[in-house]
Design an enzyme around this catalytic site. Structure first.
Site, PDB file in Angstrom:
ATOM      1  N   ASP A 169      89.525 -40.738  -5.962  1.00 55.16           N
ATOM      2  CA  ASP A 169      90.368 -39.900  -7.020  1.00 55.16           C
ATOM      3  C   ASP A 169      89.394 -38.655  -7.321  1.00 55.16           C
ATOM      4  OD1 ASP A 169      91.892 -39.710  -9.561  1.00 55.16           O
ATOM      5  OD2 ASP A 169      92.581 -41.646  -8.823  1.00 55.16           O
ATOM      6  N   HIS A 227      91.651 -38.080 -14.427  1.00 57.81           N
ATOM      7  CA  HIS A 227      92.296 -39.086 -13.731  1.00 57.81           C
ATOM      8  C   HIS A 227      91.677 -40.280 -13.110  1.00 57.81           C
ATOM      9  CE1 HIS A 227      95.275 -40.481 -10.560  1.00 57.81           C
ATOM     10  NE2 HIS A 227      96.187 -40.045 -11.523  1.00 57.81           N
ATOM     11  N   SER A 477      99.921 -44.031 -10.820  1.00 59.99           N
ATOM     12  CA  SER A 477      98.749 -43.876 -10.556  1.00 59.99           C
ATOM     13  C   SER A 477      97.927 -44.858 -11.659  1.00 59.99           C
ATOM     14  CB  SER A 477      98.132 -42.554 -11.043  1.00 59.99           C
ATOM     15  OG  SER A 477      98.494 -41.640  -9.876  1.00 59.99           O
TER      16      SER A 477
END
Length: 569
Positions: A169, A227, A477
């Site tokens: 990520d 994220h 996600s």
């Protein structure tokens, strides 16, 4: 899942190891460009290196485990490389040494539907957490997602101890209080380098001197996007009296950073992270992204130039080799289905690719993808990858989630802020997980002078005396890490001990994950219409068709993952 067979098994190379520095030639053009090349199957390492040199390239690094190299060369390199029988092709990465833009700041890669943070314009106070009825974590009352997959019941007997989960990520904030106890700093790696601007001079990651570390090379415990930290937290935030708990609260978190600060994910970091995972005893990896710059990689689309076709073939080949390598070395591969709200098994139009300028003047153009079998999104559609769609609180497929009968393997909670009886925006319908403090300040969620949360998408837990921060996000996600967390529990429950802790073959993990998922039939009627009453007063509607009936089907695959069922013998 539909597949594109590319003969992408690893080539027989006369080199051992994975990352090898080598010089093979000199760039031949006045403008230095970075490429990624894949060696042809059956070619020796020596012949492939010679081909790179003959084409005018210089090898910067080589992933010999899968026959992929990063090359520095001139602008004419790709044409020569693509013509070589010793090379599959060349994918242009970026121009080296572009000028820093005048405008400071950091751009963000925008997803097609831009759903993860589409509620950042909301005003008001952050939601309050209901007081836990037991000894759960302080913010567990806001974790409807964990209730949906029955993780608390699973954690009574299995918490993932001895299991290593790799987070491919944007990075992981290893200092976050609700991540640090499970963060493996020794194994974590950063495979990226920040890119200030692209070939058009547009801001990408922003000026490196403006970052907290004033460097383009971030440490392996840094996340300057947020994220990856959110994903890691969902998988394995510990039970430590702080904030929330993850699906597998005793699993080890290994940051295998493959994404830029801006959210772009390029080929070389992705393949290097996957091969590293295979060599270092990682049991599960989560991949909540697609490899840029192509949402769909096509091998022979008539709208693509020969160079673009070769680039996409290279991406497919190199990624599949890396996925195969990781899976053959015991890594279960889990990926997000995508936020484009499309059926991957039907003809589509891709108007977003390429989404990154690797050469001046490059811009996205429209491609009608009439044959779904001829184009793939990587890594989600790679062989051996578990594709995860997203659900909201009511268990309906999220309005943004992509789908497709034979594409989606399982579903998991990823949030849907419009999944409520009124169809209006409710931020608590998203997924709450860890938020790096620096990002919370930068994005205007936290007052740095007081530490107070000032945005409704963020939540603080200060019950331990030191505040830790969390944010609401939604997207596939966020769904994928729930499935990855359950996969970690499966390894912990059924795996055997090895040098790295626990191990279980990815084939067995996938079998248990799919078999234990809670059946979820298509809605009736199967043509489901989403009605969203937007904050601006407008109403948005869209209709998605679920094929497959009771299951497996296009919305849920084999069903919604169930942690308790997965670890019940």
């Amino acid at each position: 899942m539909r597949r594109l067979l590319t003969g992408a098994t690893a080539v027989a190379l006369g080199v051992t190891g994975a990352l090898v520095m080598a010089n093979s030639g000199t760039a031949t053009s006045h403008k230095e460009v970075r490429y990624v090349v894949a060696y042809a199957e059956g070619s020796s390492a020596a012949s492939a290196r010679a081909a790179v040199k003959a084409a005018g390239g210089e090898i910067v690094s080589e992933n010999s485990a899968i026959g992929v190299a990063t090359v520095s060369a001139g602008e004419d390199f790709a044409e020569a490389a693509n013509a070589s029988s010793a090379l599959v092709g060349a994918a242009q990465d970026r121009i080296v040494g572009a000028n820093t833009p005048e405008a400071a700041g950091k751009a963000r890669k925008q997803d097609v539907s831009n759903v993860e943070t589409e509620f950042r314009d909301a005003k008001g106070s952050a939601p309050k957490a209901p007081k836990p009825k037991d000894s759960s974590e302080p913010l567990s009352g806001l974790q409807w997602d964990m209730k949906q997959i029955d993780s608390a019941a699973a954690n009574k007997t299995e918490r993932g101890k001895g299991v290593r989960v790799g987070i491919l990520d944007t990075g992981v904030d290893g200092t976050h209080p609700d991540i640090a106890p499970n963060f493996d700093a020794e194994l974590s790696r950063n495979f990226t380098t920040d890119i200030p601007v692209d070939a058009n001079g547009d801001t990408v990651d922003g000026p490196c001197e403006d970052e907290p570390d004033a460097s383009c090379e971030d440490a392996a415990n840094v996340d300057e996007n947020g994220h990856g930290t959110h994903v890691a937290s969902t998988i394995a935030s510990p039970v430590n009296g702080i904030g929330i708990s993850g699906v597998a609260p005793e699993a080890d978190i290994v940051n295998l950073r493959a994404g830029q600060d801006s959210g772009y994910f390029f080929l070389q970091p992705s393949v290097d992270a996957l091969t590293y995972a295979g060599r270092n005893g990682i049991d599960v990896v989560n991949m909540s992204y697609y490899v840029d710059p192509w949402l769909f990689n096509c091998t022979n689309h008539p709208a693509d130039s020969p160079e673009d076709q070769a680039e996409q073939i290279t991406i497919i080949t190199a990624m599949q080799r890396a996925l195969d390598y990781a899976r053959a070395h015991g890594v279960t591969l889990v990926a997000a289905a995508g936020n484009q709200a499309i059926d991957y098994t039907k003809p589509q139009t891709d108007a977003t690719s390429p989404d990154y300028a690797s050469e001046p003047g490059e811009a996205a153009y429209v491609r009608d993808l009439l044959d779904p079998e001829s184009c793939v999104s990587m890594p989600t559609e790679g062989n051996g990858v578990i594709a995860v769609s997203s659900t909201g609180q009511s268990e309906r497929k999220a309005y943004y989630s992509s789908y497709g009968n034979g594409f989606v393997d399982v579903a998991a909670p990823g949030g849907d802020v419009y999944d409520n009886p009124a169809g209006t925006r409710d931020l608590t319908g998203a997924i709450l997980a860890a938020y790096p403090y620096n990002m919370a300040v930068e994005e205007g969620a936290v007052d740095p002078a007081t530490g107070e949360v000032i945005a409704p998408w963020a939540v603080a837990d200060c019950s331990s005396g030191t505040c830790s921060y969390y944010q609401y996000l939604q997207g596939t996600s966020m769904a994928s890490p729930h499935a990855a967390g359950v996969a970690a529990l499966i390894v912990g429950e059924y795996g055997s001990r090895d040098w790295s802790g626990k191990t279980l073959s990815p084939k067995k993990v996938e079998k248990v994950l799919l078999k234990s998922a809670t059946d979820k039939a298509c809605p009736v009627p199967a043509d489901y219409t989403y009605v969203r009453h937007l904050p601006n007063g407008n109403t948005a509607t869209s209709t998605h068709t679920c094929e497959g009936g009771e299951g497996p089907n296009g919305f849920y695959g084999s069903g919604i993952v169930n942690a308790k069922a997965a670890v019940t013998r």
